[in-house]
Scaffold this active site. Sequence first.
Site, short mmCIF file in Angstrom:
data_model
loop_
_atom_site.label_atom_id
_atom_site.label_comp_id
_atom_site.label_asym_id
_atom_site.label_seq_id
_atom_site.Cartn_x
_atom_site.Cartn_y
_atom_site.Cartn_z
N ASP A 161 41.04 93.38 -18.74
CA ASP A 161 40.99 93.90 -20.10
C ASP A 161 40.38 92.90 -21.08
OD1 ASP A 161 41.53 96.05 -21.89
OD2 ASP A 161 43.27 94.99 -22.67
N GLN A 165 36.62 101.69 -18.49
CA GLN A 165 37.51 101.79 -19.65
C GLN A 165 36.83 102.55 -20.77
OE1 GLN A 165 38.60 98.33 -22.47
NE2 GLN A 165 40.42 98.48 -21.16
N SER A 224 41.87 100.13 -26.77
CA SER A 224 41.72 100.73 -25.44
C SER A 224 42.47 102.05 -25.37
CB SER A 224 42.25 99.78 -24.37
OG SER A 224 41.58 98.54 -24.40
#
Length: 376
Positions: free
Chosen positions: A248, A324, A274
């Site tokens: 991430d 993502q 996110s």
Amino acid sequence: MSSTPKDPPASLTFPAPPPPRIAMPAQSMKLESELNPPDVSDSLHLEELDKNLYRVAPAALWRPVGARGVFGGQIIGLALVAATNTVPAPFKVHSLHSYFLLGGDNTRAIVFHVTPMRDSRSFVTRQVTAQQNGRPIFIMVCSFMRREASPLEHQYTMPPAPAPESLPSREEMLAGWLSKTPAKYHEAIKERLEEPIPIDMRPCDTPSPTDLVYPASKEPRQLVWMKSKTKLPADPAFHMCVAAYCSDHQLLWTTVRPHGVTVATNPQLGMVVSLDHSMWFHTDFRADEWLLYEMESPRTGGARGVALGRLWTRDGTLAVTCAQEGLLRATVDPEKPITGGLGYRRVKDLQRTLLDRDQKKQRDMENEQGELKAKL
């Protein structure tokens, strides 16, 4: 932080943490964060409350500077630790798919509830829900597979990249900025320098101090070397949890690179959050050895951006693939000059070109109608 790692719960399938680190000599000129680096094992430590029920204490949670909540990678990594604790050893995670529902509060504990969904001879599936204040903030479904040999195998080729040893660490880069920037920026730089990040990250295109405020427009692609700052247990399952933590970092920021926007520019970047995160684990690797994180963004639009990532081992093996989507919100102040990067200007140029084309079509149509009336 104590130099003695916490003992893991009895049910934890991972080996015990490594022995205490040996301190650097007092005369070393290394940064304090390098003398006693934070340990990612502490960031991924869970307390077992009951069967399939785990808890992380608030003291272990990290909220990045400027973020709205707990670091998403930590929540993904903790959820994968919880799921792995409920799975027999022969099975290894091969994929996970998750959604961020609410921002995590770093002042309150997070409880992870694991729900067994399937236990078969080849696959094991788990659902993990992270909760705070009785509300779900994150949900993940992950699948584990008993490894099988196959004659079919292929992969992309690892992109060329400078050796990580030739690049400054994040801490070295930030420390260097202090001598290159006006004093008014020093507090913000020191705040980032003091963050307890347990991952050594080294961008292949080292950013400059001006990138914090007025970044140049860049292609939606970046390469960053990553690894744990400390030695990790031998169990490959834990290294996959650490990779989930790492994945991430920087990924969603790839989606705004072409636009050169920050909170100080016009357009002004107001939110980068996110929404979901998926990972596919292809093979075993060590997260305390250098991994090259290749990131790219094929599309940003509609207040959302998509980023794809690939983690490569140093020998060129594709170990992990990531995807993502995030929420990107930016506003334009019409009373102020445009200071965003070339990406935004290119969009405005395209809009102006399309407007000119439409106006020309309208003028041509009006001329044709006028000529037709004249003939009649």
